[in-house]
Design a protein around this motif. Structure first.
Motif, PDB file in Angstrom:
ATOM      1  N   VAL A  11       0.843  -1.198   0.000  1.00 46.56           N
ATOM      2  CA  VAL A  11       0.000   0.000   0.000  1.00 46.56           C
ATOM      3  C   VAL A  11       0.878   1.248   0.000  1.00 46.56           C
ATOM      4  N   GLY A  12       1.970   1.208   0.762  1.00 44.61           N
ATOM      5  CA  GLY A  12       2.905   2.341   0.743  1.00 44.61           C
ATOM      6  C   GLY A  12       3.500   2.554  -0.638  1.00 44.61           C
ATOM      7  N   LEU A  13       3.851   1.467  -1.325  1.00 47.80           N
ATOM      8  CA  LEU A  13       4.400   1.575  -2.679  1.00 47.80           C
ATOM      9  C   LEU A  13       3.363   2.146  -3.649  1.00 47.80           C
ATOM     10  N   VAL A  14       2.100   1.765  -3.457  1.00 40.94           N
ATOM     11  CA  VAL A  14       1.042   2.300  -4.325  1.00 40.94           C
ATOM     12  C   VAL A  14       0.925   3.810  -4.135  1.00 40.94           C
ATOM     13  N   LEU A  15       0.940   4.272  -2.886  1.00 39.78           N
ATOM     14  CA  LEU A  15       0.821   5.708  -2.618  1.00 39.78           C
ATOM     15  C   LEU A  15       1.998   6.478  -3.204  1.00 39.78           C
ATOM     16  N   GLY A  17       3.795   5.453  -5.751  1.00 42.47           N
ATOM     17  CA  GLY A  17       3.676   5.366  -7.202  1.00 42.47           C
ATOM     18  C   GLY A  17       2.652   6.317  -7.771  1.00 42.47           C
ATOM     19  N   LEU A  18       1.567   6.568  -7.031  1.00 40.95           N
ATOM     20  CA  LEU A  18       0.522   7.467  -7.531  1.00 40.95           C
ATOM     21  C   LEU A  18       1.039   8.895  -7.697  1.00 40.95           C
ATOM     22  N   ARG A  19       2.053   9.271  -6.925  1.00 41.73           N
ATOM     23  CA  ARG A  19       2.612  10.619  -7.067  1.00 41.73           C
ATOM     24  C   ARG A  19       3.335  10.784  -8.397  1.00 41.73           C
ATOM     25  N   VAL A  26       0.590   0.716 -11.058  1.00 47.20           N
ATOM     26  CA  VAL A  26      -0.182  -0.447 -11.504  1.00 47.20           C
ATOM     27  C   VAL A  26       0.370  -1.737 -10.909  1.00 47.20           C
ATOM     28  N   VAL A  27       1.701  -1.927 -10.957  1.00 43.99           N
ATOM     29  CA  VAL A  27       2.300  -3.177 -10.487  1.00 43.99           C
ATOM     30  C   VAL A  27       2.078  -3.388  -8.987  1.00 43.99           C
ATOM     31  N   PRO A  28       2.405  -2.408  -8.119  1.00 43.35           N
ATOM     32  CA  PRO A  28       2.128  -2.644  -6.682  1.00 43.35           C
ATOM     33  C   PRO A  28       0.634  -2.753  -6.388  1.00 43.35           C
ATOM     34  N   LEU A  29      -0.201  -2.070  -7.186  1.00 42.21           N
ATOM     35  CA  LEU A  29      -1.649  -2.189  -6.967  1.00 42.21           C
ATOM     36  C   LEU A  29      -2.122  -3.614  -7.275  1.00 42.21           C
TER      37      LEU A  29
END
Length: 910
Positions: A11-15, A17-19, A26-29
């Motif tokens: 979830v931390g990687l997704v946040l 990555g969204l920046r 996409v991959v961590p999600l």
């Protein structure tokens, strides 16, 4: 905790990555979704183990009280589906009658009744009382003394209101007293009771836990039953069933009842006078009605075994079971009819969803139907809301919905095959068609819309103009009706091309699950499906019309029924011809795990490539068959180098042993089967085949594709029952037998061997054969031994297999007489396969002393009623210092014999 930590990190990687942008995230999600699904699967409760109820399966006859949750009428004996398999044939009838198996079931009929257990009788030497217990029991309820053509009614006893309760039973009573009601309930057809959902019933039962086969790959009937809430099973005679009263029926039971009612109406039409008056080719037979019931309602009770085998061999069995195809066909038919009636779009959508949902409930609402219904609803709602009607979007929504409801569905074969098929069609085949012929197929439609020409590719527009020119030329000669002929011919041509492309891509993708779960490579699936699918697309709606008309009157159903039969016979004829080809069905081991991962990656690449450009689409065309070749590529069989292997396969109360030489030469001795008197049990109507479901999966797990030799010790069903299936799957070079007894099943086996091109070799004492570096010496039967009657144990082919200083004696079921004849040729052996499952009629003291084995193995069923292995035999083996291994306690057991005479044991899959 590990999953929770991984989830927080992702979830931390997704946040983060969204920046940087959604594509980075996409991959961590995706990984987050995987971890959430994994966690959901871990916390999803499994089916109750029902250990308390299983504890009452101790061989005692007990009163069992429960409510009816499902009633299913069977054909003359047992439904020929896996669902009604192995009622162990050594189980005795209540009351001390002789042991019977599936072959001994009265031809008057049987019904299968599932009960939700409420109370079970506790029994002590002095007292008996009913105690609350939860669980489920599957009862095979047999007619009392009804032979073929019999119709004697059986009076069911009912419990009157003044009957004694459990706490009122006297201390001398071992079973609850039962009074006959003044108004008895009369049983239905063939002396079988007319039970209803929710009925409270009671009967004496010897409960049995379904046998588990502890072999790699073996299908477990016990797990299948537990998933349905069933922990034990029993056989009961109808006259011993007591109906205590009615009760509320569950929704699931009502669905099953509706399914049975619908199947009964179709069978009723097949037996009606109106149907019998039609010509044979247009007449629905009982087998035809059974096929239609399987196709329309999911009731496989009447599905003919030979027809089913033909559809399995050609990879088209999915056409004749309720699946997403049938749900989609019905939805399309209803939507088409609603639009023809010019109903509003939302009315047509709701009507389609309602009728399709009702049909799904009528079929029993199985998992494939649930998925198909969910995806159909998503697709129709997307269409109604004018959203993008993407097949893959609808597929993703359906997959998400199913996995939220049941995360473990991800590991089910039906889930994987359903979605892989749609991925193949919507994700690969259709985009490939868009790069090639689909524009031309659309160009052949609605020629009158001239303004559409400008929106098409130049070549497609040119073809459209040519079709108009040809149509005008034909109209000038034959009249205005001929104007559309060229366009219609072209549309049919492109439809055939589309069907071929879809079928080819689907088969190339489905090769992985077919090899993994069914060990089949259906070589002629494409032509069989190309010929069958269009006919099934017509049969299914026509059969529904026939069913609806038959509800009103059989005479009204004559016309649609005749056309249905005509189409159905066309399909069965095509399938019969294709399946008769020997190469139509190739049995293969499943691929190793990394091949499956490569295949998934390859298909993902193909879905990307066909959307990228025409050049990349051609790359996908090359990659798809390469993936199929990779899946089916023969791998080296798993063997033990430098040692002779002897493996006792767990087949319950039967024999099956695999002998493998150090260089990989293979010999299978016996193949298990149902327990019975002689050969009659081999003709049991139960479809569960130990050879197909237990022995073959183990051989495939060893990557074995072909056996060198199959040896039959003797023609009793617990040794021969699974041999035909193994022979069909592994095409052995030779079949070794001893004497030729008078047995119909044995003669059928020899005939099948002849058809398969297997060399049959008759062996007698003193024959010797080399199997690679292993030598096989025959010790029995004697050359002068003859048996012209039914098979007996002393027919057994006894072999001594040697590798260097090590040896194994495979005794079959040889008894004292045969052992006495072999004594003069006996020398000590390293391993002994104990004769006749440890019966006291075999392994005599003199014979065992002459053999003097280091190890001994006995193949025996857990909790068998024969008392095998006998105490005196076990004691004799133990007193000699020989280590004894039993398949009922250890399961599959492997012995590795080295050339210097050493032996090492490997228990189970360790």
């Amino acid at each position: 905790m590990v999953l929770l930590g991984a989830l927080i990190l992702l979830v931390g990687l997704v946040l983060v990555g969204l920046r940087r942008g959604f594509r980075v995230a996409v991959v961590p999600l995706a990984a987050v979704w995987i971890v959430v699904g994994w966690w959901s699967a871990e916390v999803q409760p499994g089916p109750p183990s029902q250990r308390v109820l299983s504890g009452y399966a101790d061989g005692l006859s007990r009163q069992v009280r429960g409510r009816v949750v499902r009633v299913r009428a069977l054909s003359s004996a047992v439904d020929q589906d896996k669902e009604f398999m192995p009622w162990e044939s050594e189980a005795a009838w209540e009351g001390g009658e002789k042991a019977v198996g599936p072959s001994a079931i009265p031809r008057g009929g049987a019904i299968q009744v599932d009960l939700r257990v409420e109370e079970v009788e506790e029994v002590t030497p002095d007292l008996a009382w009913m105690t609350p217990v939860s669980g489920g029991v599957r009862v095979m309820l047999m007619a009392d003394g009804v032979g073929a053509g019999g119709g004697n009614a059986v009076v069911l006893r009912t419990m009157p209101t003044h009957a004694m309760r459990p706490h009122e039973w006297g201390t001398q009573s071992i079973s609850p007293p039962v009074s006959r009601s003044d108004s008895p309930v009369v049983a239905g057809l063939d002396g079988l009771p007319d039970l209803q959902c929710g009925d409270l019933v009671e009967a004496p039962m010897r409960l049995k836990v379904p046998e588990r086969y502890r072999d790699p790959g073996a299908w477990q009937y016990a797990d299948y039953l537990l998933a349905q809430g069933i922990g034990v099973h029993a056989n009961v005679k109808a006259g011993k069933l007591v109906r205590l009263g009615g009760g509320a029926a569950s929704l699931q039971c009502r669905l099953y009842a509706a399914q049975g009612w619908a199947a009964g109406r179709m069978l009723g039409f097949a037996g009606s006078r109106a149907n019998r008056m039609l010509p044979r080719v247009m007449r629905l037979s009982g087998d035809d009605a059974g096929m239609l019931n399987a196709m329309l309602f999911g009731d496989r009770a009447g599905l003919n075994h030979q027809l089913r085998l033909g559809f399995e061999r050609t990879g088209s069995f999915h056409l004749f079971v309720v699946s997403g195809m049938h749900v989609g066909l019905l939805a399309g038919l209803v939507l088409w009819a609603a639009r023809r009636l010019k109903l509003r779009e939302w009315v047509a959508t709701l009507l389609t969803i309602s009728l399709t949902g009702g049909y799904a409930l009528l079929t029993g609402f199985g998992a494939p139907v649930q998925r198909a219904l969910f995806m159909t609803v998503v697709f129709l709602l997307a269409r109604l809301l004018s959203r993008e009607r993407s097949v893959l979007n609808a597929l993703g929504a359906a997959a998400l919905g199913v996995l939220v409801w049941s995360p473990s569905a991800l590991f089910e074969a039906s889930f994987q095959m359903t979605f892989l098929a749609i991925v193949a069609i919507g994700g690969i085949a259709v985009p490939l068609g868009e790069w090639s012929f689909l524009p031309y197929a659309r160009a052949a439609d609605r020629l009158g819309d001239v303004w559409e020409d400008a929106r098409m590719r130049p070549r497609a527009a040119q073809m459209r103009v040519m079709l108009r020119i040809w149509g005008e030329a034909l109209a000038g000669v034959f009249g205005g009706w001929a104007y559309c002929v060229p366009a219609r011919v072209m549309r049919c041509f492109w439809l055939a091309v589309e069907l071929a492309l879809i079928g080819m891509v689907a088969e190339l993708v489905m090769v992985l699950p077919m090899a993994m779960y069914f060990h089949r490579a259906t070589m002629f699936a494409l032509p069989a499906n190309m010929l069958s699918v269009p006919l099934v697309a017509m049969v299914a709606p026509m059969a529904l019309v026939t069913f609806g008309a038959a509800l009103v009157s059989p005479w009204l159903a004559m016309v649609p029924g005749g056309f249905t039969a005509l189409l159905l016979h066309g399909i069965t004829g095509v399938i019969g011809q294709v399946s008769a080809v020997r190469m139509a069905d190739l049995r293969v081991p499943g691929p190793v795990w990394w091949v499956g991962l490569l295949a998934l990656a390859g298909w993902a690449f193909c879905m990307w490539a066909v959307r990228r450009s025409r050049a990349w689409a051609w790359v996908a065309v090359v990659v798809l068959p390469l993936i199929a070749v990779m899946v089916l590529w023969p791998e080296q069989a798993v063997v033990s180098a430098g040692a002779m292997e002897v493996t006792a396969i767990d087949v319950g109360q039967g024999d099956s042993l695999l002998v493998v030489s150090p260089e990989g030469r293979t010999m299978l001795v016996d193949a298990g089967g149902p327990v019975g008197g002689v050969n009659e049990a081999a003709e049991a109507t139960s479809r569960f085949d130990v050879g197909e479901e237990v022995v073959s999966p183990y051989l495939w797990s060893r990557r074995i594709r072909r056996l060198d030799v199959i040896a039959l010790s003797h023609a009793h069903s617990d040794h021969m029952g699974g041999m035909a299936a193994v022979m069909r799957s592994f095409k052995p070079r030779e079949l070794w037998v001893g004497v030729d007894p008078d047995s119909k099943a044995y003669r059928a086996l020899l005939e099948e061997a002849k058809e398969l091109g297997v060399v049959v070799r008759h062996l007698r004492a003193e024959d010797a054969i080399a199997l690679g570096s292993v030598s096989v010496k025959v010790l029995a039967p004697e050359f002068e031994y003859v048996n012209a009657g039914a098979p007996v144990n002393n027919d057994s082919l006894v072999m001594r297999v040697e590798y260097g200083k090590a040896s194994v004696l495979l005794e079959g079921d040889a008894e004292a007489g045969s052992e006495q004849a072999m004594l003069s040729r006996m020398t000590p052996v390293t391993l002994l396969k104990v004769g006749h499952h440890g019966s006291r009629t075999s392994t005599t003291p003199e014979f065992f002393a002459a053999a003097a084995p280091k190890d001994a193995v006995v193949s025996v069923g857990k909790g068998n009623t024969f008392g095998h292995p006998r105490y005196e035999v076990v004691e004799r083996i133990g007193a000699a210092g020989t280590k004894l291994y039993r398949t009922d306690e250890f399961g599959l057991t492997t012995f590795l014999l080295s050339g210097d005479g050493g032996i090492r044991e490997v228990v189970g899959t360790e």
